[in-house]
Scaffold this active site. Structure first.
Site, mmCIF file in Angstrom:
data_model
loop_
_atom_site.group_PDB
_atom_site.id
_atom_site.type_symbol
_atom_site.label_atom_id
_atom_site.label_comp_id
_atom_site.label_asym_id
_atom_site.label_seq_id
_atom_site.Cartn_x
_atom_site.Cartn_y
_atom_site.Cartn_z
ATOM 1 N N LYS A 204 0.840 -1.206 0.000
ATOM 2 C CA LYS A 204 0.000 0.000 0.000
ATOM 3 C C LYS A 204 0.873 1.253 0.000
ATOM 4 O O LYS A 204 0.597 2.220 -0.723
ATOM 5 C CB LYS A 204 -0.954 -0.030 1.206
ATOM 6 N N GLN B 125 -4.719 -1.825 9.680
ATOM 7 C CA GLN B 125 -4.633 -3.132 9.034
ATOM 8 C C GLN B 125 -5.225 -4.211 9.942
ATOM 9 O O GLN B 125 -4.906 -4.290 11.130
ATOM 10 C CB GLN B 125 -3.157 -3.447 8.705
ATOM 11 N N ASP C 264 -10.537 2.962 4.453
ATOM 12 C CA ASP C 264 -10.892 1.588 4.104
ATOM 13 C C ASP C 264 -12.397 1.381 4.021
ATOM 14 O O ASP C 264 -12.860 0.314 3.614
ATOM 15 C CB ASP C 264 -10.343 0.649 5.184
HETATM 16 N N1 GUN Z 1 -6.624 -7.125 5.985
HETATM 17 C C1 GUN Z 1 -6.743 -7.820 4.834
HETATM 18 N N2 GUN Z 1 -7.206 -7.003 3.858
HETATM 19 C C2 GUN Z 1 -7.382 -5.792 4.419
HETATM 20 C C3 GUN Z 1 -7.858 -4.541 3.927
HETATM 21 O O1 GUN Z 1 -8.217 -4.364 2.760
HETATM 22 N N3 GUN Z 1 -7.889 -3.531 4.822
HETATM 23 C C4 GUN Z 1 -7.518 -3.697 6.114
HETATM 24 N N4 GUN Z 1 -7.592 -2.657 6.922
HETATM 25 N N5 GUN Z 1 -7.088 -4.832 6.605
HETATM 26 C C5 GUN Z 1 -7.021 -5.874 5.753
#
Ligand code: GUN
Length: 284
Positions: free
Chosen positions: A49, A93, A116
């Site tokens: 990311k 995350q 998100d």
């Molecule tokens: N864990 C696995 N995929 C994601 C995601 O797209 N966002 C977040 N915050 N955690 C994750």
């Protein structure tokens, strides 16, 4: 011939748009990530990311804190990011280490910085089919991928395996929206005779986190199969579906890796620039 639905091209199209929108803002756009602990997969995702953000000219703020950080310290970190004017988007995350309450942490994120789209406010707007909030990144990315490849959803039966906050549940809502008009079935770990259900799907979305969960006998000939799983098996990354056998049956299928993953990241960046634009428009 089965069509391979790769994420690279549609994700690049989104990232090009994000870069243009950042340029037009004449302001730094910042994404803060919170990673608690040292889960290797989460570390990889967060690194990806950050790398993707850099390619579109977005600033990132990396908060990687120990797995034994107490709940109140994680919450204080989020409060600080809410108050930081350099931060337009916040991503926590998931999963958080055992002992931490993810709901309490996510509830604290200012909805206007919820990159998100996982805050109850953002999800509530999705339930109501109202704009103005961030749409969860993975389901949003899948909708954009279906659109990019001209896959019709109107009147189609979409079966979704999984009902998580991150993927399954919002995915079903987006497909159910009047803008997509699919007929949606949510399947899950307690669904009886799963193959009998999935065999009816025109569009099958699998987000269960179980390698090999769906095989060719659970797929209708000509179906579109979207595999959201990322599992490490014998040092290889595989999805939730048996790619080899299903490729013989499906009309289109996403690869793992290289399918949904790039779309999730691009959608996160898009959410962040949209949130930055809204903050500027609101003068906050
Ligand atoms: N864990 C696995 N995929 C994601 C995601 O797209 N966002 C977040 N915050 N955690 C994750």
């Amino acid at each position: 011939m089965t069509q391979l639905l790769t994420g690279k091209e549609p994700a690049q199209a989104i990232k090009d748009e994000v870069a243009e929108r950042i340029n037009a803002l004449n302001k730094r756009v910042g994404l803060a990530t919170v990673l608690v602990g040292d889960d290797p997969a989460s570390e990889v995702y967060v690194r990806m990311k950050h790398k993707a953000a850099a390619t579109v000219g977005m600033y990132t703020y990396d908060h990687h804190i120990p797995g034994d950080t107490p709940q109140d310290e994680v919450e204080d970190l989020v409060r600080g990011l809410n108050a930081d004017p350099a931060v337009d988007g916040i991503l926590v995350q998931l999963p958080l280490p055992d002992g931490l309450d993810p709901d309490a942490v996510i509830d604290l994120i200012e909805p206007g910085k919820d990159a998100d789209g996982l805050h109850p406010h953002s999800l509530g707007l999705v339930v109501l089919e109202r704009s103005g909030g961030a749409v969860p990144a993975t389901p949003q990315g899948i909708m954009r991928m279906l659109d990019y490849y001209d896959i019709e959803t109107e009147g189609k039966l979409a079966v979704i395996i999984g009902r998580s906050r991150l993927v399954g549940r919002p995915m079903g809502l987006l497909l159910n929206h009047k803008s997509a008009n699919a007929t949606v079935v949510f399947a899950h770990s307690r669904t009886r005779d799963l193959p009998a259900i999935t065999r009816q799907a025109d569009i099958l979305i699998v987000a269960a986190g179980r390698p090999g969960l769906v095989t060719a006998d659970g797929v209708k000939p000509g179906a579109v199969v979207v595999d959201v799983g990322i599992n490490r098996v014998d040092e290889k990354l595989v999805g939730d579906v048996d790619f080899e056998s299903i490729s013989e049956v499906a009309s289109a299928i996403t690869p793992v890796p290289g399918g949904v993953g790039p779309m999730t990241i691009a959608s996160l960046l898009l959410n962040t620039v949209v949130l930055a634009e809204s903050r500027i428009a609101a003068g906050t």
